[in-house]
Scaffold this motif. Structure first.
Motif, PDB file in Angstrom:
ATOM      1  N   UNK A   9       7.910 -45.102 -13.469  1.00  0.00           N
ATOM      2  CA  UNK A   9       7.839 -44.058 -12.451  1.00  0.00           C
ATOM      3  C   UNK A   9       8.947 -44.222 -11.416  1.00  0.00           C
ATOM      4  N   UNK A  33      13.880 -33.465 -24.741  1.00  0.00           N
ATOM      5  CA  UNK A  33      14.864 -33.058 -23.732  1.00  0.00           C
ATOM      6  C   UNK A  33      14.902 -34.065 -22.590  1.00  0.00           C
ATOM      7  N   UNK A  35      16.165 -34.014 -18.483  1.00  0.00           N
ATOM      8  CA  UNK A  35      16.657 -33.265 -17.328  1.00  0.00           C
ATOM      9  C   UNK A  35      16.820 -34.211 -16.144  1.00  0.00           C
ATOM     10  N   UNK A  37      16.603 -33.743 -11.827  1.00  0.00           N
ATOM     11  CA  UNK A  37      16.156 -32.795 -10.816  1.00  0.00           C
ATOM     12  C   UNK A  37      16.628 -33.260  -9.450  1.00  0.00           C
ATOM     13  N   UNK A  88      15.769 -37.756  -9.784  1.00  0.00           N
ATOM     14  CA  UNK A  88      14.533 -37.748 -10.559  1.00  0.00           C
ATOM     15  C   UNK A  88      14.893 -37.297 -11.972  1.00  0.00           C
ATOM     16  N   UNK A  90      13.472 -36.232 -15.736  1.00  0.00           N
ATOM     17  CA  UNK A  90      12.297 -35.695 -16.416  1.00  0.00           C
ATOM     18  C   UNK A  90      12.571 -35.565 -17.901  1.00  0.00           C
ATOM     19  N   UNK A 103       6.782 -23.664 -25.673  1.00  0.00           N
ATOM     20  CA  UNK A 103       6.932 -24.209 -24.324  1.00  0.00           C
ATOM     21  C   UNK A 103       7.170 -25.714 -24.358  1.00  0.00           C
ATOM     22  N   UNK A 104       7.861 -26.194 -23.347  1.00  0.00           N
ATOM     23  CA  UNK A 104       8.121 -27.615 -23.226  1.00  0.00           C
ATOM     24  C   UNK A 104       7.029 -28.264 -22.379  1.00  0.00           C
ATOM     25  N   UNK A 105       6.701 -29.496 -22.751  1.00  0.00           N
ATOM     26  CA  UNK A 105       5.714 -30.285 -22.032  1.00  0.00           C
ATOM     27  C   UNK A 105       6.420 -31.472 -21.413  1.00  0.00           C
ATOM     28  N   UNK A 106       6.137 -31.724 -20.141  1.00  0.00           N
ATOM     29  CA  UNK A 106       6.910 -32.684 -19.360  1.00  0.00           C
ATOM     30  C   UNK A 106       6.148 -33.964 -19.074  1.00  0.00           C
ATOM     31  N   UNK A 107       6.905 -35.052 -18.970  1.00  0.00           N
ATOM     32  CA  UNK A 107       6.381 -36.295 -18.443  1.00  0.00           C
ATOM     33  C   UNK A 107       6.327 -36.251 -16.924  1.00  0.00           C
ATOM     34  N   UNK A 108       5.865 -37.351 -16.314  1.00  0.00           N
ATOM     35  CA  UNK A 108       5.701 -37.406 -14.864  1.00  0.00           C
ATOM     36  C   UNK A 108       6.990 -37.736 -14.118  1.00  0.00           C
ATOM     37  N   UNK A 109       8.025 -38.061 -14.849  1.00  0.00           N
ATOM     38  CA  UNK A 109       9.311 -38.301 -14.212  1.00  0.00           C
ATOM     39  C   UNK A 109       9.553 -39.756 -13.868  1.00  0.00           C
TER      40      UNK A 109
ATOM     41  N   UNK B  36       5.983 -22.765 -14.414  1.00  0.00           N
ATOM     42  CA  UNK B  36       5.560 -24.148 -14.323  1.00  0.00           C
ATOM     43  C   UNK B  36       5.247 -24.473 -12.866  1.00  0.00           C
ATOM     44  N   UNK B  43       5.448 -34.568 -12.799  1.00  0.00           N
ATOM     45  CA  UNK B  43       6.242 -33.746 -13.697  1.00  0.00           C
ATOM     46  C   UNK B  43       5.812 -32.295 -13.610  1.00  0.00           C
TER      47      UNK B  43
END
Lengths: 115, 113
Positions: A9, A33, A35, A37, A88, A90, A103-109, B36, B43
């Motif tokens: 994290x 992917x 990214x 931020x 950050x 992601x 759709x894309x599903x993201x981690x918590x970064x 989103x 995230x």
């Protein structure tokens, strides 16, 4: 539910170090992917991969590389970290073939600081 | 290049009031559109998506969005905002033939008591 897990994290590294950010997804997704931020700049795509050992450059690939040796794992590598890479990061994954509209599903970064 | 514009950087809404967050997209054939939400330090979570068909789509957490081709808009709405809705909201698109998302810059929602 889709689970995208980023290994850290928070991470603090020094200028010039080689840094690895790891991402694992548990839904057998083809596409993954990375990214970054930043305030005022939104999300910018660094690299993506639509298959094992395949990779494509995104909008800001300079200073980064990636590795995808297994379908579930996608690593982002900062070859020689610099302070302007403090950000950050992601990770995301999506199903379907390359160029699908899923759709894309993201981690918590991972919040990375380079000192 | 195709783009997504969120005209409002910040919006403040009173708890219990209705909410509308604006999203405009540049012209492109068959855009697939998404909203989103990102809570502080987290995230992004998918709220809803539009691919085709009914132009009013329902999402999670009581949100809905309406696709209006004539206005190139995909605005997000909620009839009654809760304090837990305070977060940053991102509109995004995928264009047919591409697998990458294009994001707007985000709208930060603040909820006042």
């Amino acid at each position: 539910d889709v689970k995208v897990t980023q290994s850290s994290r928070y991470l603090v590294k020094r200028t010039g170090e080689k840094v690895f950010l790891e991402c694992v997804q548990d839904m057998d997704h083809e596409n993954m992917f990375w990214y970054r931020q930043d305030p005022g700049l939104g999300l910018r795509l660094i690299y993506f991969s639509y298959d094992v050992k395949m990779k494509e450059k995104g909008d800001i690939p300079e200073g980064y590389s990636v590795s995808r040796e297994k379908k579930e794992r996608f690593s982002l590598i900062l070859e020689s970290a610099s302070t302007n890479q403090t950000s950050m990061y992601l990770c995301a994954s999506s199903g379907g073939q390359a160029y699908s509209n899923q759709p894309q599903h993201f981690g918590d970064g991972t919040r990375l600081s380079i000192l | 290049a195709q783009s997504v514009t969120q005209p409002d950087i910040h919006i403040t809404v009173s708890e219990g009031a209705s909410l509308e967050l604006r999203c405009n997209y540049s012209y492109g054939a068959t855009p697939y559109l998404f909203w989103y939400v990102q809570s502080p330090g987290q995230g992004l979570q998918l709220l809803l998506k539009y691919f085709s068909g009914d132009t009013l789509v329902q999402g999670i957490k009581g949100f809905e969005a309406e696709f209006k081709r004539s206005q190139s808009s995909f605005n997000l709405r909620k009839p009654s905002v809760h304090w837990s809705d305070a977060a940053e909201y991102f509109c995004a698109r995928i264009d047919s033939g591409y697998s990458t998302l294009t994001f707007g810059k985000g709208t930060m929602l603040l909820v006042s008591p």
